[in-house]
Design a protein around this motif. Structure first.
Motif, PDB file in Angstrom:
ATOM      1  N   UNK A 243       7.751   4.518   5.043  1.00 47.41           N
ATOM      2  CA  UNK A 243       7.419   4.251   3.644  1.00 47.41           C
ATOM      3  C   UNK A 243       8.667   3.732   2.928  1.00 47.41           C
ATOM      4  N   UNK A 244       8.553   2.507   2.418  1.00 44.88           N
ATOM      5  CA  UNK A 244       9.669   1.841   1.755  1.00 44.88           C
ATOM      6  C   UNK A 244       9.372   1.647   0.266  1.00 44.88           C
ATOM      7  N   UNK A 245      10.412   1.639  -0.574  1.00 45.97           N
ATOM      8  CA  UNK A 245      10.210   1.229  -1.969  1.00 45.97           C
ATOM      9  C   UNK A 245      10.204  -0.296  -2.028  1.00 45.97           C
ATOM     10  N   UNK A 246       9.296  -0.862  -2.802  1.00 38.85           N
ATOM     11  CA  UNK A 246       9.212  -2.330  -2.856  1.00 38.85           C
ATOM     12  C   UNK A 246      10.340  -2.934  -3.688  1.00 38.85           C
ATOM     13  N   UNK A 247      10.819  -2.205  -4.681  1.00 40.65           N
ATOM     14  CA  UNK A 247      11.936  -2.664  -5.522  1.00 40.65           C
ATOM     15  C   UNK A 247      11.603  -4.000  -6.190  1.00 40.65           C
ATOM     16  N   UNK A 248      12.618  -4.746  -6.605  1.00 41.46           N
ATOM     17  CA  UNK A 248      12.356  -5.940  -7.428  1.00 41.46           C
ATOM     18  C   UNK A 248      11.887  -7.136  -6.597  1.00 41.46           C
ATOM     19  N   UNK A 249      12.486  -7.343  -5.446  1.00 40.60           N
ATOM     20  CA  UNK A 249      12.197  -8.537  -4.653  1.00 40.60           C
ATOM     21  C   UNK A 249      10.805  -8.486  -4.022  1.00 40.60           C
ATOM     22  N   UNK A 250      10.331  -7.313  -3.729  1.00 45.78           N
ATOM     23  CA  UNK A 250       9.048  -7.206  -3.039  1.00 45.78           C
ATOM     24  C   UNK A 250       9.238  -7.318  -1.536  1.00 45.78           C
ATOM     25  N   UNK A 251       8.267  -6.802  -0.796  1.00 47.81           N
ATOM     26  CA  UNK A 251       8.332  -6.820   0.657  1.00 47.81           C
ATOM     27  C   UNK A 251       7.170  -7.657   1.180  1.00 47.81           C
ATOM     28  N   UNK A 252       7.498  -8.800   1.763  1.00 50.25           N
ATOM     29  CA  UNK A 252       6.477  -9.646   2.373  1.00 50.25           C
ATOM     30  C   UNK A 252       5.736  -8.844   3.447  1.00 50.25           C
ATOM     31  N   UNK A 253       4.417  -9.085   3.557  1.00 51.07           N
ATOM     32  CA  UNK A 253       3.616  -8.260   4.475  1.00 51.07           C
ATOM     33  C   UNK A 253       4.108  -8.349   5.914  1.00 51.07           C
TER      34      UNK A 253
END
Length: 279
Positions: free
Chosen positions: A107-117
Motif C-alpha cells: 500500500x503506497x501513498x499516491x502523493x502529488x505526482x500520482x502512481x500510474x497503474x
C-alpha cells in the motif's frame, strides 16, 4: 525501472503479517483491511504498508462471475468441495485461496505526482523477481491464456502461471495485491475453477466473457522451481527483499484509528457481498 524502484524504496515500511492469523478469519475481512490501509496510507496518517495474508479454502469471485446464468450450481459444487465462496468488492474473476496460497499487499501513498497503474504492477513484479533471484528462472509478466482470472500481469515461469496481480485505489492510497501459489497443485486449483465455470454456464451464451480454463497452464512455485517451499519460506524472502529497500522495516498491527475505519469498510464489503450473492 527507476520509477518502479522509487515506489519500493520507502523510508519506513510497516509490515502486517497475517500469514497465520488469517486462517482464522474470513477473506471478507482481508478486503476490508486493505481498503482501510488504502485510506490511512493515502491520507498520510500511516506509512507505506506491506501486508501478508493466508486464508482457509475460499473461492473469491469477481462481480462479473455473479452474472453467470447457473451461478448457484457452481457455488454448490465449490461448497461441496469444502470451499467458502465470497465476492470481492473489485473487478477480476474467480481465484482460489487456501493454505498454500500467500497473498501480499503493498500500500503506497499516491502523493502529488500520482502512481500510474502500470507502475504499481511493475513494482510488485520487480519485488517477486527479487524474492526469487537466486533461482535461475525468468519470471515473465503477461497474460497466460487458459489460466483463471487472466490478466496482462499474470506472473509465469516457462508459460505456466503461478501468480496474479490486481490493484485497488481509495482516497489517494494505492493497494497492489498479488496471490502467489506457493505449494500444492496449480493444475488442481485450476480444475476446480474450470468445473465451476462449466456448471455455472452450462454452455449458454453470455454477455460477459469467461475464461476457458486449461489446468495445465497453471502451477505452484514449488512445482516450477522444483523446491519444497512453504508459505513461511516465501514470507522470509518477502521480508528480506523489502528490508533491502527500506530505511526501516517494522512489524505492527492496525492503529486504533484504523480499527475504527475498518469497521465501516468491512461493513461495506459484507453488505455488498450479501447484495451480490442475493442473500
Amino acid at each position: 525501472m527507476k520509477d518502479t524502484m522509487d515506489l519500493l524504496v520507502q523510508e519506513r515500511w510497516r509490515v502486517i503479517d497475517q500469514s497465520v492469523s488469517g486462517l482464522y478469519i474470513s477473506a471478507l475481512q482481508s478486503f476490508g483491511i486493505d481498503d482501510t490501509l488504502c485510506a490511512s496510507v493515502g491520507s498520510g496518517e500511516a506509512p507505506a504498508t506491506a501486508r501478508a495474508w493466508v486464508h482457509k479454502p475460499t473461492i473469491v469471485l469477481g462481480i462479473q462471475d455473479t452474472k453467470l446464468p447457473f451461478l448457484k450450481d457452481g457455488i454448490t459444487y465449490l461448497e461441496e468441495n469444502g470451499y467458502e465462496v465470497i465476492v470481492r468488492n473489485s473487478g477480476g474473476l474467480a481465484v482460489v485461496l487456501d493454505e498454500g496460497v500467500l497473498n501480499l499487499t503493498l500500500v503506497f501513498p499516491e502523493k502529488t505526482k500520482g502512481i500510474d497503474i502500470n507502475r504499481g504492477y511493475d513494482a510488485m513484479w520487480q519485488l517477486v523477481k527479487d524474492m526469487f533471484a537466486d533461482y535461475d528462472k525468468v519470471i515473465e509478466a503477461r497474460e497466460i491464456v487458459g489460466s483463471y482470472c487472466p490478466g496482462s500481469y499474470d506472473l509465469s515461469i516457462n508459460d505456466q502461471k503461478f501468480a496474479g496481480i490486481s490493484q485497488r485505489r481509495i482516497r489517494k492510497g494505492v493497494a497492489v495485491q498479488i496471490y502467489l501459489c506457493v505449494n500444492g497443485s496449480g493444475s488442481e486449483r485450476a480444475s476446480l475453477i474450470k468445473q465451476f465455470y462449466e456448471l455455472s454456464k452450462k454452455g449458454e451464451e453470455t454477455r460477459q466473457e469467461y475464461p476457458e480454463v486449461v489446468p495445465e497452464v497453471m502451477a505452484s512455485l514449488s512445482e516450477l522451481l522444483q523446491a519444497d517451499l512453504t508459505v513461511q519460506d516465501v514470507m522470509l524472502r518477502f521480508l528480506q527483499a523489502l528490508q533491502s529497500k527500506s530505511g526501516e522495516l517494522f512489524a505492527a498491527s492496525l492503529s486504533p484509528e484504523e480499527v475504527s475505519l475498518f469497521e465501516g469498510y468491512h461493513e461495506r464489503v459484507v453488505d455488498r457481498n450479501r447484495k451480490v450473492m442475493g442473500e
